[in-house]
Design an enzyme around this catalytic site. Structure first.
Site, PDB file in Angstrom:
ATOM      1  N   SER A  52       0.907  -0.844  -0.234  1.00  0.00           N
ATOM      2  CA  SER A  52       0.375   0.421   0.063  1.00  0.00           C
ATOM      3  C   SER A  52       1.129   1.198  -0.198  1.00  0.00           C
ATOM      4  CB  SER A  52      -1.150  -0.027   1.271  1.00  0.00           C
ATOM      5  OG  SER A  52      -0.110   0.396   2.349  1.00  0.00           O
ATOM      6  N   SER A 174      11.408   9.668   7.938  1.00  0.00           N
ATOM      7  CA  SER A 174      10.375  10.629   8.297  1.00  0.00           C
ATOM      8  C   SER A 174      11.090  11.301   8.378  1.00  0.00           C
ATOM      9  CB  SER A 174       9.105  10.390   9.348  1.00  0.00           C
ATOM     10  OG  SER A 174       8.123  11.368   9.184  1.00  0.00           O
ATOM     11  N   TYR A 200       7.804   6.661  16.904  1.00  0.00           N
ATOM     12  CA  TYR A 200       7.483   6.593  15.271  1.00  0.00           C
ATOM     13  C   TYR A 200       9.372   7.724  14.769  1.00  0.00           C
ATOM     14  CZ  TYR A 200       6.976   7.436  10.596  1.00  0.00           C
ATOM     15  OH  TYR A 200       6.227   7.842   9.334  1.00  0.00           O
ATOM     16  N   LYS A 204      12.477   6.666  13.614  1.00  0.00           N
ATOM     17  CA  LYS A 204      12.576   6.872  12.172  1.00  0.00           C
ATOM     18  C   LYS A 204      14.410   8.057  12.458  1.00  0.00           C
ATOM     19  CE  LYS A 204       9.267   5.806  10.125  1.00  0.00           C
ATOM     20  NZ  LYS A 204       9.893   4.646   8.860  1.00  0.00           N
ATOM     21  N   THR A 235      -1.227   8.668   2.536  1.00  0.00           N
ATOM     22  CA  THR A 235      -1.793   7.299   1.892  1.00  0.00           C
ATOM     23  C   THR A 235      -2.333   7.200   3.091  1.00  0.00           C
ATOM     24  OG1 THR A 235       0.300   7.404   3.576  1.00  0.00           O
ATOM     25  CG2 THR A 235       0.720   7.619   1.596  1.00  0.00           C
TER      26      THR A 235
HETATM   27  N1  LIG Z   1       2.743   9.294   4.067  1.00  0.00           N
HETATM   28  C1  LIG Z   1       4.002   9.662   4.683  1.00  0.00           C
HETATM   29  O1  LIG Z   1       3.791  11.216   4.083  1.00  0.00           O
HETATM   30  C2  LIG Z   1       4.839   9.245   5.087  1.00  0.00           C
HETATM   31  C3  LIG Z   1       5.984  10.476   5.369  1.00  0.00           C
HETATM   32  C4  LIG Z   1       6.795  10.520   5.998  1.00  0.00           C
HETATM   33  C5  LIG Z   1       7.279   8.763   6.528  1.00  0.00           C
HETATM   34  N2  LIG Z   1       6.319   8.259   6.239  1.00  0.00           N
HETATM   35  C6  LIG Z   1       6.910   6.666   6.115  1.00  0.00           C
HETATM   36  O2  LIG Z   1       6.846   6.221   4.060  1.00  0.00           O
HETATM   37  C7  LIG Z   1       6.868   4.787   4.840  1.00  0.00           C
HETATM   38  C8  LIG Z   1       5.476   4.204   3.869  1.00  0.00           C
HETATM   39  O3  LIG Z   1       4.482   4.766   4.790  1.00  0.00           O
HETATM   40  P1  LIG Z   1       2.928   4.686   3.755  1.00  0.00           P
HETATM   41  O4  LIG Z   1       2.421   6.125   4.333  1.00  0.00           O
HETATM   42  O5  LIG Z   1       3.060   4.074   2.861  1.00  0.00           O
HETATM   43  O6  LIG Z   1       1.683   3.971   5.037  1.00  0.00           O
HETATM   44  P2  LIG Z   1       1.248   2.879   4.863  1.00  0.00           P
HETATM   45  O7  LIG Z   1       0.240   2.948   3.204  1.00  0.00           O
HETATM   46  O8  LIG Z   1       0.448   2.858   5.898  1.00  0.00           O
HETATM   47  O9  LIG Z   1       2.138   1.752   4.234  1.00  0.00           O
HETATM   48  C9  LIG Z   1       3.147   1.001   5.141  1.00  0.00           C
HETATM   49  C10 LIG Z   1       3.261  -0.842   5.026  1.00  0.00           C
HETATM   50  O10 LIG Z   1       3.803  -1.008   6.075  1.00  0.00           O
HETATM   51  C11 LIG Z   1       3.672  -2.164   5.771  1.00  0.00           C
HETATM   52  N3  LIG Z   1       4.389  -2.625   7.657  1.00  0.00           N
HETATM   53  C12 LIG Z   1       4.218  -2.578   8.618  1.00  0.00           C
HETATM   54  N4  LIG Z   1       4.928  -3.050   9.281  1.00  0.00           N
HETATM   55  C13 LIG Z   1       5.235  -4.285   9.033  1.00  0.00           C
HETATM   56  C14 LIG Z   1       5.506  -5.112   8.761  1.00  0.00           C
HETATM   57  N5  LIG Z   1       5.681  -5.710  10.337  1.00  0.00           N
HETATM   58  N6  LIG Z   1       6.489  -6.091   7.926  1.00  0.00           N
HETATM   59  C15 LIG Z   1       6.239  -5.964   6.689  1.00  0.00           C
HETATM   60  N7  LIG Z   1       5.388  -4.673   6.258  1.00  0.00           N
HETATM   61  C16 LIG Z   1       4.584  -4.053   7.204  1.00  0.00           C
HETATM   62  C17 LIG Z   1       1.816  -2.529   5.590  1.00  0.00           C
HETATM   63  O11 LIG Z   1       1.538  -3.189   5.926  1.00  0.00           O
HETATM   64  P3  LIG Z   1       0.117  -3.883   6.055  1.00  0.00           P
HETATM   65  O12 LIG Z   1      -0.516  -3.284   5.350  1.00  0.00           O
HETATM   66  O13 LIG Z   1       0.040  -5.458   6.311  1.00  0.00           O
HETATM   67  O14 LIG Z   1      -0.302  -2.725   7.142  1.00  0.00           O
HETATM   68  C18 LIG Z   1       1.959  -1.303   4.527  1.00  0.00           C
HETATM   69  O15 LIG Z   1       2.373  -2.568   3.412  1.00  0.00           O
HETATM   70  C19 LIG Z   1       6.712   4.518   6.271  1.00  0.00           C
HETATM   71  O16 LIG Z   1       7.808   3.729   6.790  1.00  0.00           O
HETATM   72  C20 LIG Z   1       6.396   5.532   6.884  1.00  0.00           C
HETATM   73  O17 LIG Z   1       6.831   5.883   8.170  1.00  0.00           O
HETATM   74  C21 LIG Z   1       5.437   8.011   5.210  1.00  0.00           C
END
Ligand SMILES: NC(=O)c1ccc[n+]([C@@H]2O[C@H](COP(=O)([O-])OP(=O)(O)OC[C@H]3O[C@@H](n4cnc5c(N)ncnc54)[C@H](OP(=O)(O)O)[C@@H]3O)[C@@H](O)[C@H]2O)c1
Length: 316
Positions: A52, A174, A200, A204, A235
């Site tokens: 995702s 992040s 978190y 990070k 997301t």
């Molecule tokens: N979106 C933003 O604005 C933002 C900002 C700063 C940093 N980030 C970083 O970007 C990365 C992606 O986040 P996102 O925003 O795309 O969120 P997201 O849609 O919630 O994606 C997170 C993904 O990580 C997976 N995951 C969580 N724990 C896991 C585990 N133990 N083993 C394998 N997979 C696992 C989730 O799988 P499930 O579907 O199975 O839960 C999901 O596919 C993260 O590291 C987040 O900290 C995002």
């Protein structure tokens, strides 16, 4: 980059909101060269948490660049659904689904033993839990997901990455990490009332330090290691864990593709493989300071303590 774009870029970064939202992305994008259409042809990419959000967007973009992309996920059904979605968008995309819960160190060992060949490893899986929980090995879950699992996976896949030309490792951190120092005195968040957002951000911060340490360690193998932050992107991770923030930012949030852009660029552009770029913290295709606040700066000894802690905790 010439002077005016560079000044605008830095101003957007330091004022945070313009830089982290889609405004910063759209401003900077005007000055970027497109990636060669076959930049990842013949390359094998592993992306954790790729079912995702940013992981799926990065997987889609990398498949479009010709890479063979492994969606490393903890749920087979969600992985297969993401694979179908990507293949619908990128006909003929070479996508595999691999199962691994990166917070479970036994599962990381099992999974790593199945991998013989990898050019790019992306530590993208992320979580922001409402309360303190522990994994099967007794590790706090953000520490396990963001730090210990990626540390162990990097270690175990180093031989396979050495075969890459050159191998690359990318930690998706992040901008939230700017608020926190390296808390090696309490890595498992045992002291004080647990706060998921703080846990978190602390982990990070650890990712940024780990990327620096891994970068130095793997320099002699020609493997580059980077950390990056995506800005603020809409997301499931953001809309589910931070609904108030998502509502406040509304249409200013980046889309997942915009948030994933620098991950894709670090994986595919020539720059991401250059030895002088290793160990840095990137946002929107440029290296950024790892600290803005004096109180968050760590010492070399604290960095070394993080490394020792990770080695001990992952049983190395
Ligand atoms: N979106 C933003 O604005 C933002 C900002 C700063 C940093 N980030 C970083 O970007 C990365 C992606 O986040 P996102 O925003 O795309 O969120 P997201 O849609 O919630 O994606 C997170 C993904 O990580 C997976 N995951 C969580 N724990 C896991 C585990 N133990 N083993 C394998 N997979 C696992 C989730 O799988 P499930 O579907 O199975 O839960 C999901 O596919 C993260 O590291 C987040 O900290 C995002």
């Amino acid at each position: 980059m010439s002077v005016l774009p560079r000044v605008l870029d830095v101003v957007a970064d330091r004022t945070v909101v313009p830089g982290y939202t889609k405004l910063g992305f759209l401003l900077r994008k005007r000055f970027w060269a497109p990636l060669p259409p076959d930049a990842l042809r013949g390359k094998r990419v592993l992306i954790t948490g790729a079912n995702s959000g940013l992981g799926k967007a990065a997987a889609t973009a990398m498949a479009r660049l010709g890479g063979t992309v492994h969606l490393v996920v903890r749920d087979a059904e969600r992985g297969e659904r993401a694979k179908s979605g990507i293949q619908a968008e990128v006909p003929g995309a070479a996508i595999r689904v691999d199962l691994c819960d990166v917070s479970d160190l036994d599962d990381v060992r099992r999974f790593a033993a199945t991998v013989t060949d990898v050019d790019v490893l992306v530590h993208n899986a992320g979580t922001l839990p409402p309360e303190r929980t522990e994994t099967a090995q007794g590790n706090e879950v953000t520490l396990a997901t963001h730090v210990l699992g990626p540390h162990l996976l990097t270690e175990l896949l180093t031989p396979a990455l050495r075969e890459g030309e050159p191998g690359r490792v990318i930690f998706v951190s992040s901008g939230g990490m700017y608020s926190q120092p390296l808390r090696i005195d309490d890595p498992q968040y045992l002291d004080g009332e647990y706060n998921g957002t703080k846990a978190y951000a602390r982990t990070k911060r650890m990712q940024v330090v780990l990327a620096l340490l891994w970068g130095r360690r793997l320099e002699c193998d020609g493997i580059t290691v980077h950390s990056t932050h995506p800005g603020w992107a809409a997301t499931p991770g953001v809309t589910d864990s931070l609904p108030g923030f998502a509502k406040l930012m509304g249409p200013l949030l980046r889309d997942a593709e915009q948030g994933a852009d620098t991950v894709v660029w670090l994986a595919a552009a020539e720059e991401g493989g250059r030895p002088e770029t290793t160990g840095q913290f990137w946002h929107d295709r440029a290296p950024r300071p790892a600290h803005y606040l004096r109180r968050t700066r760590e010492t070399a000894a604290q960095r070394e303590a993080l490394w020792q802690f990770c080695e001990e905790r992952t049983g190395r």
